[in-house]
Write an enzyme that holds these catalytic residues in place. Structure first.
Site, PDB file in Angstrom:
ATOM      1  N   HIS A 229     -25.597 -33.833   8.890  1.00 24.88           N
ATOM      2  CA  HIS A 229     -25.420 -35.295   8.988  1.00 24.88           C
ATOM      3  C   HIS A 229     -24.068 -35.666   8.376  1.00 24.88           C
ATOM      4  O   HIS A 229     -23.628 -35.060   7.393  1.00 24.88           O
ATOM      5  CB  HIS A 229     -26.569 -35.992   8.242  1.00 24.88           C
TER       6      HIS A 229
ATOM      7  N   GLU B 155     -23.285 -38.610  16.661  1.00 27.23           N
ATOM      8  CA  GLU B 155     -23.294 -39.756  15.751  1.00 27.23           C
ATOM      9  C   GLU B 155     -21.867 -40.108  15.353  1.00 27.23           C
ATOM     10  O   GLU B 155     -21.333 -39.536  14.387  1.00 27.23           O
ATOM     11  CB  GLU B 155     -24.095 -39.422  14.496  1.00 27.23           C
TER      12      GLU B 155
ATOM     13  N   GLY C 154     -24.778 -46.946  10.100  1.00 31.11           N
ATOM     14  CA  GLY C 154     -25.048 -47.911   9.033  1.00 31.11           C
ATOM     15  C   GLY C 154     -24.097 -49.092   9.028  1.00 31.11           C
ATOM     16  O   GLY C 154     -24.057 -49.864   8.070  1.00 31.11           O
TER      17      GLY C 154
ATOM     18  N   ASN D 298     -34.436 -41.060  10.578  1.00 29.26           N
ATOM     19  CA  ASN D 298     -33.851 -40.463   9.374  1.00 29.26           C
ATOM     20  C   ASN D 298     -33.991 -41.477   8.248  1.00 29.26           C
ATOM     21  O   ASN D 298     -33.277 -42.474   8.213  1.00 29.26           O
ATOM     22  CB  ASN D 298     -32.373 -40.143   9.633  1.00 29.26           C
TER      23      ASN D 298
ATOM     24  N   LYS E 207     -33.312 -41.164   5.183  1.00 30.12           N
ATOM     25  CA  LYS E 207     -32.297 -40.992   4.129  1.00 30.12           C
ATOM     26  C   LYS E 207     -32.974 -40.999   2.742  1.00 30.12           C
ATOM     27  O   LYS E 207     -34.083 -40.509   2.607  1.00 30.12           O
ATOM     28  CB  LYS E 207     -31.225 -42.076   4.234  1.00 30.12           C
TER      29      LYS E 207
ATOM     30  N   GLU F  33     -23.232 -37.939   6.465  1.00 31.48           N
ATOM     31  CA  GLU F  33     -23.279 -38.268   5.033  1.00 31.48           C
ATOM     32  C   GLU F  33     -23.252 -36.993   4.192  1.00 31.48           C
ATOM     33  O   GLU F  33     -22.704 -36.977   3.091  1.00 31.48           O
ATOM     34  CB  GLU F  33     -24.530 -39.121   4.732  1.00 31.48           C
TER      35      GLU F  33
ATOM     36  N   SER G 226     -26.428 -47.101  14.348  1.00 37.39           N
ATOM     37  CA  SER G 226     -26.823 -48.507  14.512  1.00 37.39           C
ATOM     38  C   SER G 226     -27.703 -48.745  15.739  1.00 37.39           C
ATOM     39  O   SER G 226     -27.579 -49.782  16.411  1.00 37.39           O
ATOM     40  CB  SER G 226     -25.583 -49.412  14.536  1.00 37.39           C
TER      41      SER G 226
END
Ligand code: PEP
Length: 251
Positions: free
Chosen positions: A95, A167, A173, A9, A11, A97, A213
């Site tokens: 996701h 996730e 991150g 991904n 991003k 985010e 991560s």
């Protein structure tokens, strides 16, 4: 037999030139890999060029989001049909985010998943708890809510086309990876939910990726877990070396 799937991904990173440069390196370093499904998910602007660069290779293309309508007055949005025409086979949906910054809900995720499948795309549906939810002992409740409501109304066939990415938000991150035991515990719980909803054939076939991560030095122990079928990789997918090592770490 579930085939391992490693997806990158990217991003909101990489211009078109940078994207093509990265896949040019990946094509070379991953050319010999068999038995692992490899997917890259660049930003929308790079999709067509990356698709061109990937023709005839063992690397597939995915997008990072989609809209559920086929077309219409939805400024700034991109439909599944458009993604398909740009060469995508996969699309990441829900996701964290997007849930956090763009008001994505289980309901919108569900609409997107159905639209993607209808258009012949394979959705990678992200689920996972926040740190405070884990600390409050609510991990399973949150994951159940995400899985059941994001995938509501899918047939067995639809489910077989879908990949779930577990996730944990606290691992994305942050450099804090879930332990192999933490990952396995939730993956096996998700497989149990699929078993109840779709029966054992679908539960056994559905792939559940871990994301958060993932790095070259932790992929081996994560992938050694019975219910971990691959990884959704953010930061470490932006460099050819680290993404290649992650893929090779699954061999
Ligand atoms: C992600 O973006 O899905 C992700 C897991 O990011 P990272 O690997 O950087 O934690």
């Amino acid at each position: 037999m579930r085939r391992i799937i490693i997806a990158g991904n990217w991003k909101m990173y990489k211009t078109i030139d940078e994207s093509v440069e990265l896949v040019t390196l990946l094509k070379r370093s991953l050319v010999d890999i068999e038995g692992i499904e490899i997917v890259v998910c660049p930003p929308f602007t790079s999709l067509s060029d990356v698709h061109e660069a990937l023709i005839g290779t063992n690397i597939k293309l995915g997008a990072q989001d989609c809209h559920w309508e086929k077309e219409g007055a939805f400024t700034g949005e991109v439909s599944c049909q458009m993604l398909k025409s740009a060469g995508c086979e996969y699309v990441i949906i829900g996701h964290s985010e997007r849930r956090q910054y763009f008001n994505e809900t289980n309901d919108t995720v569900n609409k997107k998943v159905k639209a993607a499948i209808k258009e012949g795309l394979r959705p990678i549906v992200c689920v996972g708890e926040k740190l405070e939810e884990r600390q409050a002992g609510r991990t399973f409740d949150v994951v159940k809510d995400h899985v059941e409501n994001s995938l509501a109304g899918l047939s067995k066939d639809d489910m077989l086309k879908t990949v779930i990415a577990y996730e944990p938000v606290w691992a994305i991150g942050t450099g804090v990876v879930a332990t192999k035991e933490q990952a396995q515990e939730v993956h096996s719980y998700i497989r149990g939910l699929l078993m109840k909803a779709y029966g054992s054939d679908v539960a056994k076939e559905t792939r559940i990726q871990y994301g958060g991560s993932v790095k070259p030095d932790n992929i081996r122990e994560l992938i050694s877990q019975e219910d971990v079928d691959g990884a959704l990789v953010g930061g470490a997918s932006l460099k050819a070396d680290s993404f290649t090592q992650i893929v090779k770490g699954c061999l």
